[in-house]
Design a protein around this motif. Structure first.
Motif, PDB file in Angstrom:
ATOM      1  N   ASP A  36      -1.865  -1.289  -3.807  1.00 49.15           N
ATOM      2  CA  ASP A  36      -1.459  -1.237  -4.945  1.00 49.15           C
ATOM      3  C   ASP A  36      -1.084  -2.668  -5.375  1.00 49.15           C
ATOM      4  O   ASP A  36      -1.749  -3.320  -6.062  1.00 49.15           O
ATOM      5  CB  ASP A  36       0.014  -0.533  -4.899  1.00 49.15           C
ATOM      6  N   ARG A  51      -3.517   4.253  -2.175  1.00 53.78           N
ATOM      7  CA  ARG A  51      -3.558   3.209  -3.051  1.00 53.78           C
ATOM      8  C   ARG A  51      -3.329   1.639  -2.165  1.00 53.78           C
ATOM      9  O   ARG A  51      -2.372   1.522  -1.418  1.00 53.78           O
ATOM     10  CB  ARG A  51      -2.522   2.954  -4.037  1.00 53.78           C
ATOM     11  N   THR A  73       0.762  -1.226   0.005  1.00 54.12           N
ATOM     12  CA  THR A  73      -0.078   0.057   0.094  1.00 54.12           C
ATOM     13  C   THR A  73       0.809   1.214   0.070  1.00 54.12           C
ATOM     14  O   THR A  73       2.081   1.274   0.489  1.00 54.12           O
ATOM     15  CB  THR A  73      -1.048  -0.042   1.245  1.00 54.12           C
ATOM     16  N   PHE A 110      -5.126  -2.343  -7.206  1.00 49.45           N
ATOM     17  CA  PHE A 110      -6.134  -2.818  -6.755  1.00 49.45           C
ATOM     18  C   PHE A 110      -7.334  -2.019  -6.159  1.00 49.45           C
ATOM     19  O   PHE A 110      -8.525  -2.263  -6.577  1.00 49.45           O
ATOM     20  CB  PHE A 110      -5.953  -4.104  -5.379  1.00 49.45           C
ATOM     21  N   TYR A 111      -7.031  -1.169  -5.413  1.00 52.76           N
ATOM     22  CA  TYR A 111      -7.849  -0.087  -5.096  1.00 52.76           C
ATOM     23  C   TYR A 111      -7.056   1.345  -5.138  1.00 52.76           C
ATOM     24  O   TYR A 111      -5.815   1.393  -4.296  1.00 52.76           O
ATOM     25  CB  TYR A 111      -8.435  -0.441  -3.700  1.00 52.76           C
ATOM     26  N   THR A 112      -7.691   2.385  -5.454  1.00 52.84           N
ATOM     27  CA  THR A 112      -7.162   3.911  -5.447  1.00 52.84           C
ATOM     28  C   THR A 112      -8.377   4.659  -5.034  1.00 52.84           C
ATOM     29  O   THR A 112      -9.393   4.771  -5.118  1.00 52.84           O
ATOM     30  CB  THR A 112      -6.608   4.258  -6.845  1.00 52.84           C
ATOM     31  N   LYS A 113      -7.846   5.409  -3.834  1.00 53.26           N
ATOM     32  CA  LYS A 113      -8.838   6.651  -3.354  1.00 53.26           C
ATOM     33  C   LYS A 113      -8.173   7.757  -3.644  1.00 53.26           C
ATOM     34  O   LYS A 113      -7.150   8.164  -3.013  1.00 53.26           O
ATOM     35  CB  LYS A 113      -9.161   6.341  -1.912  1.00 53.26           C
ATOM     36  N   GLU A 141     -13.123   7.143  -5.971  1.00 49.44           N
ATOM     37  CA  GLU A 141     -12.638   5.821  -5.712  1.00 49.44           C
ATOM     38  C   GLU A 141     -12.564   4.946  -7.008  1.00 49.44           C
ATOM     39  O   GLU A 141     -13.601   4.710  -7.758  1.00 49.44           O
ATOM     40  CB  GLU A 141     -13.541   5.027  -4.553  1.00 49.44           C
ATOM     41  N   THR A 142     -11.545   3.974  -7.313  1.00 46.76           N
ATOM     42  CA  THR A 142     -11.356   2.979  -8.358  1.00 46.76           C
ATOM     43  C   THR A 142     -11.046   1.834  -7.759  1.00 46.76           C
ATOM     44  O   THR A 142     -10.217   1.835  -6.874  1.00 46.76           O
ATOM     45  CB  THR A 142     -10.608   3.514  -9.467  1.00 46.76           C
ATOM     46  N   LYS A 143     -11.610   0.887  -8.328  1.00 44.19           N
ATOM     47  CA  LYS A 143     -10.865  -0.622  -8.093  1.00 44.19           C
ATOM     48  C   LYS A 143     -10.780  -1.488  -9.406  1.00 44.19           C
ATOM     49  O   LYS A 143     -11.306  -1.104 -10.472  1.00 44.19           O
ATOM     50  CB  LYS A 143     -12.123  -1.136  -7.486  1.00 44.19           C
ATOM     51  N   ASP A 144      -9.685  -2.130  -9.261  1.00 44.57           N
ATOM     52  CA  ASP A 144      -9.506  -3.090 -10.460  1.00 44.57           C
ATOM     53  C   ASP A 144      -9.057  -4.639  -9.966  1.00 44.57           C
ATOM     54  O   ASP A 144      -7.814  -4.550  -9.502  1.00 44.57           O
ATOM     55  CB  ASP A 144      -8.273  -2.549 -11.324  1.00 44.57           C
ATOM     56  N   THR A 145      -9.946  -5.323  -9.595  1.00 42.15           N
ATOM     57  CA  THR A 145      -9.583  -6.572  -9.092  1.00 42.15           C
ATOM     58  C   THR A 145      -9.373  -7.866  -9.866  1.00 42.15           C
ATOM     59  O   THR A 145      -9.340  -8.775  -9.501  1.00 42.15           O
ATOM     60  CB  THR A 145     -10.746  -6.997  -8.145  1.00 42.15           C
TER      61      THR A 145
END
Length: 329
Positions: free
Chosen positions: A54, A52, A40, A79-82, A89-93
């Motif tokens: 990350d 993130r 992170t 993986f997750y960004t604020k 907020e964005t996510k890419d799992t």
């Protein structure tokens, strides 16, 4: 939610395993071992504040026979960004293939690695796991000058009886195994590298090769050099690379030059201070960046890293502070 439950169950399994040691994975048998790491970071600058989760990665590796082994690494990043500046907020799992290869160890002189693997160039590139690095950030050099990964073949070994001169001959003549997860997409990547270990403290080496980008059909020839002095409590390393670029579509020729020098002093096994100077020159778009970094690293145990740094960029709007936390299971 299902992902975090899976991580919790996996963590419980790691902690309950016989003889499990944090950072060394979970050994089921010679054929199957599991590992994982999480990273992170928090970044703040003049016009940006961001957190993130990350790197989130899992690994499986083992020996299939006396000479045959494998490694599989799946990674989701970021993986997750604020973004606190925009409150978005964005996510890419999605997990991508970062590495998936088979190794055949014929002898100390000759070995074969087939699959998606790290491009065997320099020092920074061959250490992909954040927790094992000394700074939160990566230098421009590490992502701008050559593909960090290749999906193809690497022939490697030692050229001398003392195992001090190591060579790699690597090639890719196809699309990447996961073309959405590589810094420079290409279908053609050829190269060679040498690394000479003068002593346990001093080493140096270099690489040369070429690649052709997929999207804009640029033919790039590169040459690279690296050197390191590592004698506790001091460490000093440097890497530079030069690219000769032929944009075949636009019939334009240009060049890139990038490099860094990084020094580290260990107060003890847990605390260290780091300094780095970076230079990046992109002649094609007349971009020059110089970055000075001062950082601190705290490693309570081998597998846990807490790092902080301040970057002073020649473009003052890009100056920023970074704090990161990473764990290797």
């Amino acid at each position: 939610m299902r992902f975090f439950i899976s991580i919790l169950l996996l963590s419980t399994l790691f902690l309950q395993a016989d003889e499990y040691e944090l950072g060394h994975g979970l050994r089921l048998n010679d054929q199957l071992n599991f590992g994982a790491y999480v990273s992170t970071d928090y970044e703040t600058g003049d016009d940006k504040e961001r957190f993130r989760l990350d790197d989130v990665a899992v690994l499986a590796y083992g020996s299939l026979s006396e000479k045959l082994s494998y490694l599989l690494e799946l990674e989701a990043a970021p993986f997750y960004t604020k973004n606190y500046t925009t409150d978005i907020e964005t996510k890419d799992t999605r997990f991508h293939y970062e590495r998936m290869y088979v190794d055949y160890a014929h002898s100390e002189l000759f070995n074969i690695r087939i699959g998606k693997q790290i491009s065997p160039i320099g020092y920074w590139n061959i250490e992909p796991i954040n927790v094992l690095r000394d700074t939160s950030s990566n230098p421009y050099y590490s992502s701008k000058m050559f593909p960090k990964l290749l999906t193809g073949l690497d022939l490697y070994g030692y050229l001398d009886e003392d195992n001090t001169l190591k060579y790699h001959l690597f090639m890719q003549k196809n699309e990447d195994l996961d073309k959405n997860y590589i810094n420079i997409e290409n279908k053609h990547f050829l190269g060679a590298s040498l690394e000479y270990e003068v002593s346990s403290e001093i080493s140096f080496g270099g690489a040369l090769g070429e690649y052709i980008t997929t999207q804009d059909n640029k033919a790039v020839q590169f040459i690279q050099f690296n050197a390191k002095y590592d004698n506790y409590p001091f460490m000093l390393q440097t890497e530079i690379a030069y690219n000769d670029i032929d944009n075949r579509d636009l019939e334009i020729k240009s060049h890139q030059f990038a490099g860094y020098t990084q020094g580290l002093y260990n107060f003890n096994m847990q605390h260290a201070i780091i300094g780095r100077y970076e230079y990046f020159d992109n002649n094609e778009i007349s971009e020059i960046n110089q970055i000075g970094i001062i950082g601190y690293s705290y490693r309570p145990v081998y597998a846990i890293s807490i790092k902080a740094e301040y970057q002073c960029n020649s473009d003052s709007k890009l100056s920023k502070s970074l704090i990161s936390f990473s764990v290797l299971f």
